[in-house]
Motif scaffolding. Structure first.
Motif, PDB file in Angstrom:
ATOM      1  N   ASP A 174     -10.023  76.815  -6.752  1.00  0.00           N
ATOM      2  CA  ASP A 174      -9.368  77.100  -8.026  1.00  0.00           C
ATOM      3  C   ASP A 174      -8.113  76.257  -8.239  1.00  0.00           C
ATOM      4  OD1 ASP A 174     -11.042  78.973  -9.147  1.00  0.00           O
ATOM      5  OD2 ASP A 174     -10.039  80.679  -8.229  1.00  0.00           O
ATOM      6  N   CYS A 175      -7.712  75.480  -7.227  1.00  0.00           N
ATOM      7  CA  CYS A 175      -6.403  74.823  -7.247  1.00  0.00           C
ATOM      8  C   CYS A 175      -6.550  73.305  -7.120  1.00  0.00           C
ATOM      9  CB  CYS A 175      -5.554  75.319  -6.067  1.00  0.00           C
ATOM     10  SG  CYS A 175      -5.465  77.115  -5.914  1.00  0.00           S
ATOM     11  N   ASP A 176      -5.491  72.598  -7.517  1.00  0.00           N
ATOM     12  CA  ASP A 176      -5.421  71.200  -7.123  1.00  0.00           C
ATOM     13  C   ASP A 176      -4.686  71.123  -5.783  1.00  0.00           C
ATOM     14  OD1 ASP A 176      -2.606  71.212  -7.580  1.00  0.00           O
ATOM     15  OD2 ASP A 176      -2.858  70.516  -9.635  1.00  0.00           O
ATOM     16  N   ASP A 177      -4.583  69.932  -5.225  1.00  0.00           N
ATOM     17  CA  ASP A 177      -4.023  69.790  -3.869  1.00  0.00           C
ATOM     18  C   ASP A 177      -2.591  70.296  -3.781  1.00  0.00           C
ATOM     19  OD1 ASP A 177      -6.405  68.721  -3.023  1.00  0.00           O
ATOM     20  OD2 ASP A 177      -5.731  66.634  -3.118  1.00  0.00           O
ATOM     21  N   ASP A 178      -1.768  69.967  -4.759  1.00  0.00           N
ATOM     22  CA  ASP A 178      -0.369  70.380  -4.714  1.00  0.00           C
ATOM     23  C   ASP A 178      -0.227  71.894  -4.838  1.00  0.00           C
ATOM     24  OD1 ASP A 178       0.463  67.781  -4.406  1.00  0.00           O
ATOM     25  OD2 ASP A 178       0.881  67.454  -6.536  1.00  0.00           O
ATOM     26  N   GLU A 179      -0.994  72.491  -5.765  1.00  0.00           N
ATOM     27  CA  GLU A 179      -0.946  73.952  -5.925  1.00  0.00           C
ATOM     28  C   GLU A 179      -1.346  74.657  -4.641  1.00  0.00           C
ATOM     29  OE1 GLU A 179      -2.122  74.567 -10.631  1.00  0.00           O
ATOM     30  OE2 GLU A 179      -3.708  74.204  -9.154  1.00  0.00           O
ATOM     31  N   TRP A 180      -2.414  74.158  -4.016  1.00  0.00           N
ATOM     32  CA  TRP A 180      -2.917  74.783  -2.796  1.00  0.00           C
ATOM     33  C   TRP A 180      -1.886  74.687  -1.670  1.00  0.00           C
ATOM     34  CZ3 TRP A 180      -6.035  78.358  -1.440  1.00  0.00           C
ATOM     35  CH2 TRP A 180      -6.574  78.441  -0.164  1.00  0.00           C
ATOM     36  N   ALA A 181      -1.273  73.535  -1.517  1.00  0.00           N
ATOM     37  CA  ALA A 181      -0.259  73.372  -0.475  1.00  0.00           C
ATOM     38  C   ALA A 181       0.902  74.334  -0.700  1.00  0.00           C
ATOM     39  CB  ALA A 181       0.243  71.930  -0.444  1.00  0.00           C
ATOM     40  N   HIS A 182       1.295  74.501  -1.964  1.00  0.00           N
ATOM     41  CA  HIS A 182       2.379  75.435  -2.277  1.00  0.00           C
ATOM     42  C   HIS A 182       1.982  76.872  -1.950  1.00  0.00           C
ATOM     43  CE1 HIS A 182       5.749  77.296  -4.343  1.00  0.00           C
ATOM     44  NE2 HIS A 182       4.878  78.041  -5.020  1.00  0.00           N
ATOM     45  N   ILE A 183       0.747  77.248  -2.281  1.00  0.00           N
ATOM     46  CA  ILE A 183       0.267  78.608  -1.999  1.00  0.00           C
ATOM     47  C   ILE A 183       0.262  78.870  -0.490  1.00  0.00           C
ATOM     48  CG2 ILE A 183      -1.812  80.063  -2.029  1.00  0.00           C
ATOM     49  CD1 ILE A 183      -2.367  78.889  -4.837  1.00  0.00           C
ATOM     50  N   ILE A 184      -0.205  77.907   0.271  1.00  0.00           N
ATOM     51  CA  ILE A 184      -0.223  78.077   1.720  1.00  0.00           C
ATOM     52  C   ILE A 184       1.197  78.256   2.254  1.00  0.00           C
ATOM     53  CG2 ILE A 184      -0.819  77.011   3.933  1.00  0.00           C
ATOM     54  CD1 ILE A 184      -3.200  78.036   2.235  1.00  0.00           C
ATOM     55  N   ASP A 185       2.104  77.413   1.833  1.00  0.00           N
ATOM     56  CA  ASP A 185       3.488  77.514   2.304  1.00  0.00           C
ATOM     57  C   ASP A 185       4.112  78.850   1.916  1.00  0.00           C
ATOM     58  OD1 ASP A 185       3.421  75.007   3.461  1.00  0.00           O
ATOM     59  OD2 ASP A 185       4.286  73.996   1.700  1.00  0.00           O
ATOM     60  N   ALA A 186       3.746  79.368   0.747  1.00  0.00           N
ATOM     61  CA  ALA A 186       4.343  80.613   0.247  1.00  0.00           C
ATOM     62  C   ALA A 186       3.793  81.852   0.945  1.00  0.00           C
ATOM     63  CB  ALA A 186       4.121  80.726  -1.259  1.00  0.00           C
ATOM     64  N   HIS A 187       2.667  81.727   1.664  1.00  0.00           N
ATOM     65  CA  HIS A 187       2.034  82.897   2.268  1.00  0.00           C
ATOM     66  C   HIS A 187       1.850  82.798   3.777  1.00  0.00           C
ATOM     67  CE1 HIS A 187       0.934  83.149  -2.025  1.00  0.00           C
ATOM     68  NE2 HIS A 187       0.947  84.453  -1.839  1.00  0.00           N
ATOM     69  N   ALA A 188       1.979  81.639   4.343  1.00  0.00           N
ATOM     70  CA  ALA A 188       1.758  81.477   5.787  1.00  0.00           C
ATOM     71  C   ALA A 188       2.942  82.026   6.583  1.00  0.00           C
ATOM     72  CB  ALA A 188       1.542  79.999   6.119  1.00  0.00           C
ATOM     73  N   ASN A 189       2.628  82.423   7.816  1.00  0.00           N
ATOM     74  CA  ASN A 189       3.660  82.860   8.768  1.00  0.00           C
ATOM     75  C   ASN A 189       4.513  84.006   8.227  1.00  0.00           C
ATOM     76  OD1 ASN A 189       2.960  80.754  10.662  1.00  0.00           O
ATOM     77  ND2 ASN A 189       4.027  79.327   9.301  1.00  0.00           N
ATOM     78  N   GLY A 190       3.878  84.879   7.414  1.00  0.00           N
ATOM     79  CA  GLY A 190       4.585  86.036   6.888  1.00  0.00           C
ATOM     80  C   GLY A 190       5.560  85.742   5.774  1.00  0.00           C
ATOM     81  N   ALA A 191       5.507  84.540   5.182  1.00  0.00           N
ATOM     82  CA  ALA A 191       6.481  84.146   4.167  1.00  0.00           C
ATOM     83  C   ALA A 191       6.427  85.026   2.928  1.00  0.00           C
ATOM     84  CB  ALA A 191       6.258  82.683   3.773  1.00  0.00           C
ATOM     85  N   ALA A 192       5.271  85.639   2.649  1.00  0.00           N
ATOM     86  CA  ALA A 192       5.126  86.484   1.463  1.00  0.00           C
ATOM     87  C   ALA A 192       5.602  87.910   1.705  1.00  0.00           C
ATOM     88  CB  ALA A 192       3.670  86.491   1.004  1.00  0.00           C
ATOM     89  N   GLY A 193       6.053  88.195   2.945  1.00  0.00           N
ATOM     90  CA  GLY A 193       6.520  89.538   3.267  1.00  0.00           C
ATOM     91  C   GLY A 193       5.430  90.456   3.760  1.00  0.00           C
TER      92      GLY A 193
END
Length: 463
Positions: A364-383
């Motif tokens: 559903d994403c382009d490369d930049d969107e996907w990278a941002h989503i991963i960074d925002a949710h990985a390693n507990g970043a989303a809480g």
């Protein structure tokens, strides 16, 4: 290869012979707009073409559903009985306490819906998720079936085939199973007052009313309460204010439709229910142990050596064939750069949520969107913890969606939509299918997903 596609084409041919059956399509949507199929205040969208499943499909789905139930029960039983096994899960200590509360009746997993992608040509299957707490959709299926039952297209198709639905099994079948389970409860009473309990702002309340009336037809009083409107006096759980039914009533048995993460979110106001269960003063049908199934880390747990040791060779092979690779979205468990670089292979989800909330497919994403989503949710970043899972390409079938707009009627060609099948299992017994379709990689209501009637065709085993 199943006959499902040929049945669907035959159905579409019947619609074509009726010059598009515009009258039937209008009538079906009108039925839905006046129906009880309401989700978060909105009438659900549907399909004019039902999902038509043959005998081979019925047998395959029954095997998937009942095999899965046996495997999940083994996991639950081991977790409850063996403290050493519990380390396969990563859970909040409060959740562990809830899971270990006494149950007092035989059934480990009374009510579940396992969501699966089925390739209807090869019969290969891959799971999307398992649902125990709060499984729903039965009323959507019932109303959508009713919306097409009297149309010319359905009558023409039915005249050439033996057709049946799963409506009776999904409704009367659950009431029978609930009462059967209650009969095994250690502290049962002869004339129980049953309650359906949930957080009503997120509940399917019209569905609750239907079940309450079915209990009443069996001579069993049933009320509906918000979890926050319960009180425990040390001896009885009391429904103080009923959404449906009786105020200030003692509750003997509760069907828990509230998912455990909502209990956690409303921890303080959920204590009357929790303490009544702890004191064994109410039969909670759908114990908190169901969270072991609901939590999406179950997919990872099934591959652990401790779990594989519990299963037969056939069950382990089934897991290998049907459960996609799943891991916590943490750099200690997966190569996050690889997940970013191969976005079309992946989907990420919260471990403990429902309703497709915060689910993201790389497609559903382009490369930049996907990278941002991963960074925002990985390693507990989303809480909250997230999982990453191998994306499964859904099987596509032709349908005519009904969204309540003019295109419903003017659309001449059927659309190829992705399929997701929710298999209902009542205490180990396959009872029906929640058939959902959608145009997008994530199949849900917010991505224009629709629900179709489930129809068994020429299948004496499903009747």
């Amino acid at each position: 290869m199943s006959r499902n596609a040929s049945y669907t084409q035959e159905y579409l041919d019947e619609i074509a012979h009726l010059d598009g059956d515009t009258a039937g399509r209008r009538a079906a949507r009108t039925h839905m707009e006046h129906s009880t199929a309401i989700y978060h205040g909105r009438v659900v969208d549907s399909c004019y073409v039902p999902r038509l499943y043959d005998k081979q499909t019925y047998r395959r789905l029954k095997d998937i559903a009942e095999t899965t139930h046996r495997i999940l029960e083994k996991v639950m039983r081991e977790y409850l009985s063996n403290p050493a096994y519990r380390s396969v899960y990563e859970l909040d200590p409060r959740l562990v306490d809830l899971i270990l509360l006494p149950r007092g009746y035989d059934a480990l997993l009374p009510f579940s819906r396992v969501d699966v992608f089925l390739n209807e040509d090869t019969m290969d299957a891959a799971f999307c998720e398992f649902n125990a707490d709060g499984s729903s959709g039965m009323n959507e299926n019932r109303e959508i079936t009713a919306s097409i039952a009297n149309t010319e297209a359905f009558r023409a198709f039915s005249a050439k085939h033996v057709v049946s639905t799963c409506n009776e099994e999904l409704f009367d079948g659950w009431v029978s199973e609930f009462l059967h389970i209650y009969d095994t409860y250690e502290h049962r009473v002869s004339h129980p007052h049953v309650a359906i309990v949930d957080f009503l702002e997120s509940a399917i309340t019209e569905e609750f009313k239907i079940f309450a009336k079915l209990f009443a037809e069996r001579g069993v009083e049933c009320s509906v309460y918000d979890v926050r409107d319960l009180r425990f006096d040390g001896e009885h759980l009391i429904g103080v204010k009923a959404f449906y039914g009786r105020d200030n009533a003692i509750i003997d048995a509760a069907w828990r439709r509230s998912v455990t993460n909502d209990i956690m979110e409303h921890w303080d106001t959920s204590q009357p229910l929790i303490e009544a269960v702890r004191a064994q003063k109410v039969a909670l049908i759908g114990s908190f142990a169901g969270h072991l199934v609901h939590d999406k880390q179950i997919f990872q747990v099934l591959f652990k050596p401790e779990t594989q040791a519990l299963l037969t060779p056939e069950e382990n092979a089934f897991v290998q064939e049907t459960v996609p690779f799943t891991a916590f979205l943490n750099e200690s468990e997966v190569n996050l750069d690889e997940v970013k670089a191969t976005r079309e292979r992946w989907i990420i989800k919260p471990t403990d949520a429902y309703g497709s909330k915060d689910v993201y497919a790389g497609r559903d994403c382009d490369d930049d969107e996907w990278a941002h989503i991963i960074d925002a949710h990985a390693n507990g970043a989303a809480g909250a913890p997230f999982i990453v899972q191998r994306y499964c390409t859904p099987h596509r079938t032709l349908t005519l969606p009904l969204y309540g707009d003019e295109a419903d009627i003017t659309r001449e060609s059927a659309l190829a939509y992705n399929n997701l099948l929710g298999l209902y299992v009542y205490n180990g017994r396959f009872t029906g299918v929640f058939s959902r379709l959608g145009p997008e990689p994530v199949i849900c209501k917010k991505t224009r997903g629709v629900t179709a009637a489930t129809i068994w065709v020429d299948d004496d085993e499903a009747e």
